[in-house]
Write a protein that holds these residues in place. Structure first.
Motif, PDB file in Angstrom:
ATOM      1  N   VAL A  22       0.857  -1.173   0.000  1.00  0.00           N
ATOM      2  CA  VAL A  22       0.000   0.000   0.000  1.00  0.00           C
ATOM      3  C   VAL A  22       0.895   1.225   0.000  1.00  0.00           C
ATOM      4  N   ASN A  23       0.728   2.090  -0.996  1.00  0.00           N
ATOM      5  CA  ASN A  23       1.558   3.286  -1.117  1.00  0.00           C
ATOM      6  C   ASN A  23       0.763   4.551  -0.854  1.00  0.00           C
ATOM      7  N   LEU A  24      -0.152   4.516   0.076  1.00  0.00           N
ATOM      8  CA  LEU A  24      -0.965   5.690   0.309  1.00  0.00           C
ATOM      9  C   LEU A  24      -1.218   5.892   1.784  1.00  0.00           C
ATOM     10  N   ILE A  25      -1.541   7.116   2.095  1.00  0.00           N
ATOM     11  CA  ILE A  25      -1.943   7.441   3.449  1.00  0.00           C
ATOM     12  C   ILE A  25      -3.453   7.595   3.493  1.00  0.00           C
ATOM     13  N   MET A  26      -4.021   8.174   2.417  1.00  0.00           N
ATOM     14  CA  MET A  26      -5.444   8.446   2.388  1.00  0.00           C
ATOM     15  C   MET A  26      -5.961   8.383   0.958  1.00  0.00           C
ATOM     16  N   ASN A  27      -7.131   7.807   0.774  1.00  0.00           N
ATOM     17  CA  ASN A  27      -7.804   7.823  -0.527  1.00  0.00           C
ATOM     18  C   ASN A  27      -8.675   9.064  -0.617  1.00  0.00           C
ATOM     19  N   ARG A  28      -8.854   9.568  -1.808  1.00  0.00           N
ATOM     20  CA  ARG A  28      -9.702  10.739  -2.023  1.00  0.00           C
ATOM     21  C   ARG A  28     -11.076  10.349  -2.562  1.00  0.00           C
ATOM     22  N   THR A  29     -11.310   9.033  -2.746  1.00  0.00           N
ATOM     23  CA  THR A  29     -12.588   8.563  -3.270  1.00  0.00           C
ATOM     24  C   THR A  29     -13.049   7.328  -2.490  1.00  0.00           C
ATOM     25  N   ALA A  30     -14.356   7.042  -2.617  1.00  0.00           N
ATOM     26  CA  ALA A  30     -14.916   5.854  -1.966  1.00  0.00           C
ATOM     27  C   ALA A  30     -16.031   5.284  -2.829  1.00  0.00           C
ATOM     28  N   ASN A  31     -16.075   3.965  -2.912  1.00  0.00           N
ATOM     29  CA  ASN A  31     -17.153   3.271  -3.605  1.00  0.00           C
ATOM     30  C   ASN A  31     -18.289   3.081  -2.604  1.00  0.00           C
ATOM     31  N   LYS A  87     -24.563   6.260 -11.017  1.00  0.00           N
ATOM     32  CA  LYS A  87     -23.256   5.595 -11.134  1.00  0.00           C
ATOM     33  C   LYS A  87     -22.691   5.237  -9.764  1.00  0.00           C
ATOM     34  N   TRP A  88     -22.929   6.066  -8.762  1.00  0.00           N
ATOM     35  CA  TRP A  88     -22.511   5.705  -7.403  1.00  0.00           C
ATOM     36  C   TRP A  88     -23.214   4.436  -6.962  1.00  0.00           C
ATOM     37  N   ARG A  89     -24.515   4.370  -7.228  1.00  0.00           N
ATOM     38  CA  ARG A  89     -25.312   3.214  -6.799  1.00  0.00           C
ATOM     39  C   ARG A  89     -24.835   1.915  -7.445  1.00  0.00           C
ATOM     40  N   THR A  90     -24.367   1.993  -8.672  1.00  0.00           N
ATOM     41  CA  THR A  90     -23.918   0.791  -9.383  1.00  0.00           C
ATOM     42  C   THR A  90     -22.417   0.545  -9.240  1.00  0.00           C
ATOM     43  N   LEU A 126     -23.898  12.672   3.397  1.00  0.00           N
ATOM     44  CA  LEU A 126     -24.389  12.281   4.722  1.00  0.00           C
ATOM     45  C   LEU A 126     -25.445  13.242   5.243  1.00  0.00           C
ATOM     46  N   GLU A 127     -25.316  14.526   4.928  1.00  0.00           N
ATOM     47  CA  GLU A 127     -26.345  15.486   5.326  1.00  0.00           C
ATOM     48  C   GLU A 127     -27.642  15.245   4.560  1.00  0.00           C
ATOM     49  N   SER A 128     -27.532  14.766   3.348  1.00  0.00           N
ATOM     50  CA  SER A 128     -28.715  14.481   2.526  1.00  0.00           C
ATOM     51  C   SER A 128     -29.398  13.182   2.932  1.00  0.00           C
ATOM     52  N   LEU A 129     -28.692  12.326   3.658  1.00  0.00           N
ATOM     53  CA  LEU A 129     -29.229  11.034   4.113  1.00  0.00           C
ATOM     54  C   LEU A 129     -29.029  10.921   5.629  1.00  0.00           C
ATOM     55  N   PRO A 130     -29.785  11.703   6.428  1.00  0.00           N
ATOM     56  CA  PRO A 130     -29.502  11.763   7.862  1.00  0.00           C
ATOM     57  C   PRO A 130     -29.885  10.527   8.669  1.00  0.00           C
ATOM     58  N   LYS A 131     -30.814   9.713   8.186  1.00  0.00           N
ATOM     59  CA  LYS A 131     -31.275   8.554   8.955  1.00  0.00           C
ATOM     60  C   LYS A 131     -30.432   7.322   8.660  1.00  0.00           C
ATOM     61  N   GLN A 132     -29.966   6.687   9.711  1.00  0.00           N
ATOM     62  CA  GLN A 132     -29.251   5.410   9.628  1.00  0.00           C
ATOM     63  C   GLN A 132     -28.142   5.410   8.577  1.00  0.00           C
ATOM     64  N   SER A 133     -27.349   6.463   8.569  1.00  0.00           N
ATOM     65  CA  SER A 133     -26.238   6.547   7.618  1.00  0.00           C
ATOM     66  C   SER A 133     -24.910   6.147   8.251  1.00  0.00           C
ATOM     67  N   GLY A 134     -24.951   5.633   9.464  1.00  0.00           N
ATOM     68  CA  GLY A 134     -23.727   5.278  10.174  1.00  0.00           C
ATOM     69  C   GLY A 134     -22.897   4.212   9.477  1.00  0.00           C
ATOM     70  N   MET A 135     -23.550   3.167   8.977  1.00  0.00           N
ATOM     71  CA  MET A 135     -22.811   2.101   8.297  1.00  0.00           C
ATOM     72  C   MET A 135     -22.195   2.619   6.996  1.00  0.00           C
ATOM     73  N   LEU A 136     -22.922   3.488   6.310  1.00  0.00           N
ATOM     74  CA  LEU A 136     -22.381   4.110   5.096  1.00  0.00           C
ATOM     75  C   LEU A 136     -21.158   4.940   5.453  1.00  0.00           C
ATOM     76  N   LEU A 137     -21.233   5.707   6.533  1.00  0.00           N
ATOM     77  CA  LEU A 137     -20.092   6.516   6.972  1.00  0.00           C
ATOM     78  C   LEU A 137     -18.889   5.633   7.313  1.00  0.00           C
ATOM     79  N   ILE A 138     -19.119   4.543   8.025  1.00  0.00           N
ATOM     80  CA  ILE A 138     -18.015   3.636   8.374  1.00  0.00           C
ATOM     81  C   ILE A 138     -17.363   3.090   7.103  1.00  0.00           C
ATOM     82  N   SER A 139     -18.167   2.693   6.136  1.00  0.00           N
ATOM     83  CA  SER A 139     -17.634   2.168   4.876  1.00  0.00           C
ATOM     84  C   SER A 139     -16.793   3.220   4.148  1.00  0.00           C
TER      85      SER A 139
END
Length: 186
Positions: free
Chosen positions: A3-12, A44-47, A61-74
């Motif tokens: 692994v040659n990184l400290i942080m990714n700038r994107t997430a699936n 495209k994000w969904r797929t 996350l502000e647009s999806l305030p309910k039960q977004s914790g697992m999404l945030l962890i991912s």
């Protein structure tokens, strides 16, 4: 694995976005509108054909305030390059507080044993250690505890009706409490 990184700038976000949108009763078009983005990008994000950009995390996350914790962890798992553990897919484990509580306790028991087995190695210079199995197992078990405790934290907060912002506020309050008490064990 290198692994040659400290942080990714994107997430699936494809794995959890649809479920989080459903809980929030938000369509692809509505989410795009709330985030001032195009509907095709959200599709495209969904797929998984496009990745969420770092700068878009807060808005999502502000647009999806309910039960977004697992999404945030991912998202945090991906952005941190794996330092923060990922969630567990529901098909492998129930992520309600009752089931997670039992899993966390089992993981803690394993971690305690691993930590006890590695105390002699951690108390010596690395150059004098022949076998790193015990310290590596302590690392692995510590990771497992963090993984399931983090998921438990989100699930327990959700159980109590807290939004992800409320869970975050409570985490910050707890951190402030610990700092005020100089991280002492009571």
């Amino acid at each position: 694995m290198t692994v040659n990184l400290i942080m990714n700038r994107t997430a699936n976000v494809s794995q959890l976005l649809a479920v989080t949108m459903k809980v929030n009763k938000v369509s692809t078009v509505e989410l795009a509108h709330k985030m001032y983005l195009s509907q095709p990008l959200v599709s495209k994000w969904r797929t998984g054909k496009a990745k969420l950009q770092f700068e878009q995390i807060e808005s999502l996350l502000e647009s999806l305030p309910k039960q977004s914790g697992m999404l945030l962890i991912s998202i945090l798992h991906q952005v941190s390059g794996g330092l923060i553990p990922d969630t567990v897919e529901e098909k492998f484990m129930y992520t309600d507080p009752g089931n997670l509580e039992n899993r966390v306790m089992a993981e803690i028991r394993q971690a305690v044993i691993a930590f006890q087995n590695s105390t002699d190695e951690f108390g010596r210079p690395i150059s004098s250690i022949q076998d790193l199995h015990d310290p590596e197992e302590a690392f692995n078990q510590g990771y497992d505890v963090i993984k399931y405790l983090l998921i438990f934290e989100v699930a327990a907060g959700g159980f109590m009706g807290w939004s992800i912002k409320e869970i975050q506020e409570r985490c910050l309050q707890r951190e402030a409490y610990l700092k005020r008490h100089k991280y002492q064990i009571f």
